[in-house]
Design an enzyme around this catalytic site. Sequence first.
Site, mmCIF file in Angstrom:
data_model
loop_
_atom_site.group_PDB
_atom_site.id
_atom_site.type_symbol
_atom_site.label_atom_id
_atom_site.label_comp_id
_atom_site.label_asym_id
_atom_site.label_seq_id
_atom_site.Cartn_x
_atom_site.Cartn_y
_atom_site.Cartn_z
ATOM 1 N N GLY A 11 61.811 53.211 42.558
ATOM 2 C CA GLY A 11 62.652 52.022 42.715
ATOM 3 C C GLY A 11 62.564 51.150 41.472
ATOM 4 O O GLY A 11 62.386 51.650 40.357
ATOM 5 N N GLY A 14 58.960 51.266 39.831
ATOM 6 C CA GLY A 14 58.621 52.624 39.403
ATOM 7 C C GLY A 14 59.432 53.056 38.201
ATOM 8 O O GLY A 14 58.892 53.557 37.206
ATOM 9 N N ARG A 82 59.168 42.346 48.683
ATOM 10 C CA ARG A 82 59.410 41.137 49.478
ATOM 11 C C ARG A 82 60.868 40.701 49.442
ATOM 12 O O ARG A 82 61.580 40.967 48.487
ATOM 13 C CB ARG A 82 58.587 39.983 48.910
ATOM 14 C CG ARG A 82 57.149 40.074 49.230
ATOM 15 C CD ARG A 82 56.492 38.740 48.973
ATOM 16 N NE ARG A 82 56.113 38.532 47.581
ATOM 17 C CZ ARG A 82 55.630 37.387 47.100
ATOM 18 N NH1 ARG A 82 55.509 36.339 47.900
ATOM 19 N NH2 ARG A 82 55.280 37.277 45.839
ATOM 20 N N HIS A 175 45.548 39.101 44.712
ATOM 21 C CA HIS A 175 46.925 38.946 44.244
ATOM 22 C C HIS A 175 47.749 38.270 45.342
ATOM 23 O O HIS A 175 48.610 38.866 45.975
ATOM 24 C CB HIS A 175 47.496 40.326 43.901
ATOM 25 C CG HIS A 175 48.859 40.264 43.268
ATOM 26 N ND1 HIS A 175 49.169 39.429 42.218
ATOM 27 C CD2 HIS A 175 49.998 40.955 43.527
ATOM 28 C CE1 HIS A 175 50.427 39.604 41.878
ATOM 29 N NE2 HIS A 175 50.966 40.525 42.662
HETATM 30 N N1 APR Z 1 57.366 58.292 48.953
HETATM 31 C C1 APR Z 1 57.985 58.015 47.784
HETATM 32 N N2 APR Z 1 58.764 56.918 47.605
HETATM 33 C C2 APR Z 1 58.939 56.108 48.654
HETATM 34 C C3 APR Z 1 58.322 56.333 49.908
HETATM 35 C C4 APR Z 1 57.505 57.495 50.025
HETATM 36 N N3 APR Z 1 56.895 57.778 51.180
HETATM 37 N N4 APR Z 1 58.688 55.335 50.736
HETATM 38 C C5 APR Z 1 59.485 54.514 50.035
HETATM 39 N N5 APR Z 1 59.643 54.972 48.789
HETATM 40 C C6 APR Z 1 60.429 54.409 47.697
HETATM 41 C C7 APR Z 1 61.761 53.826 48.119
HETATM 42 O O1 APR Z 1 62.720 54.833 48.390
HETATM 43 C C8 APR Z 1 62.126 52.981 46.900
HETATM 44 O O2 APR Z 1 62.937 53.686 45.977
HETATM 45 O O3 APR Z 1 59.778 53.317 47.068
HETATM 46 C C9 APR Z 1 60.761 52.666 46.262
HETATM 47 C C10 APR Z 1 60.452 51.197 46.174
HETATM 48 O O4 APR Z 1 61.352 50.655 45.291
HETATM 49 P P1 APR Z 1 62.035 49.219 45.481
HETATM 50 O O5 APR Z 1 62.567 49.105 46.851
HETATM 51 O O6 APR Z 1 62.956 48.997 44.326
HETATM 52 O O7 APR Z 1 60.778 48.214 45.391
HETATM 53 P P2 APR Z 1 59.980 47.759 44.087
HETATM 54 O O8 APR Z 1 60.565 46.503 43.567
HETATM 55 O O9 APR Z 1 59.817 48.906 43.170
HETATM 56 O O10 APR Z 1 58.582 47.379 44.728
HETATM 57 C C11 APR Z 1 57.752 48.372 45.274
HETATM 58 O O11 APR Z 1 55.770 47.362 44.403
HETATM 59 O O12 APR Z 1 55.459 45.367 43.298
HETATM 60 C C12 APR Z 1 55.380 46.013 44.514
HETATM 61 O O13 APR Z 1 55.746 44.284 46.153
HETATM 62 C C13 APR Z 1 56.304 45.412 45.545
HETATM 63 O O14 APR Z 1 55.409 46.589 47.449
HETATM 64 C C14 APR Z 1 56.472 46.559 46.509
HETATM 65 C C15 APR Z 1 56.397 47.787 45.601
#
Ligand code: APR
Length: 312
Positions: A11, A14, A82, A175
């Site tokens: 996401g 990542g 969040r 954090h």
């Molecule tokens: N395996 C792999 N990826 C997964 C899984 C899983 N089991 N479950 C969810 N995901 C993926 C989602 O599909 C999504 O693409 O995790 C990604 C998260 O990306 P975003 O929704 O863009 O969130 P992001 O801003 O990257 O934050 C992710 O990091 O900083 C922390 O608080 C934030 O907990 C949050 C995490």
Amino acid sequence: MTAKISIVGAGMTGSTTAHWLAEREIADLVLVDIVEGMPQGKALDLLEALPVIGRDVAVVGSNDFSATKGSEIVIITAGIPRKPGMSREDLLTTNAKIVGEATTSALKYSPDALFIILTNPLDTMAYLAMKTGKLPRERIVGQAGILDSARMRAFVALETGVSVENIACYVLGGHGDEMVPLTGRSNIAGIPLREYLPPDKLEAIVTRTRKGGGEIVSLLKTGSAYYAPAVAVAQMAEAILKDKHLIVPASAFLMGEYGLKDLFFGVPVQLGRNGMEKIVEYRLDADEMTALEKSAAAVKESITVLNSLVKI
Ligand code: APR
């Protein structure tokens, strides 16, 4: 490239981590996500950017953990971010399941990998991953302190007009909103912040730092910060792969340091090829110690909630 870094969760954080890492040209990269086609698409897009900046890095996307096989470092960013009005703790139930499964799957293909956790609530997710994977504490750290300290440095730079390169800030603790910006140690080119700034300005910076993540969530409305968290992870991964012995604030498992144990907590750690090589212990004054204990109580409470949800 001989080293391999896998990023679980492609996401915002990542994929941005992959971007910062690709620029550094230190390892081949794998992005894993459950959304079909998305990690593949982002990986290909990033790969196609690299000729422009002249970096030879393999970038692969996959929905299958087998692509992560043999990684030196696994970065976990999978989980929900969040939305406005939410605390990091509100993410616990959903993210615990995701982080637990991701850790197990990643270890299956990279049994010797070092782990960097980014998913929130950070300190609790790092604790969960360590317990789930039965990892020694040297092999797992959470990213938070570089980010929180960078936020404080940015706010000090905005206030003073001095280059960010001259500004050193140290934010320890969990954090969350109880994090502990150490104003007594933070400085501008060696001049303590407490001498450089009047108390009201300094207090405003401390408050803004503590709520820095929330400020961005309320502006974005659909997610949370990603440029700064991601570059902080990239710095940690680079310090590990290059065996730099770099001391940065990060979340590490404490076993009595700072008078605390059985929790992940933001402290200065030394990072090198073996992971978390050392926890550096500052001699804190009574006020700093009280603030750290308050922050630790919040993290402990979160671990209690975790233990009521999952058996680890
Ligand atoms: N395996 C792999 N990826 C997964 C899984 C899983 N089991 N479950 C969810 N995901 C993926 C989602 O599909 C999504 O693409 O995790 C990604 C998260 O990306 P975003 O929704 O863009 O969130 P992001 O801003 O990257 O934050 C992710 O990091 O900083 C922390 O608080 C934030 O907990 C949050 C995490």
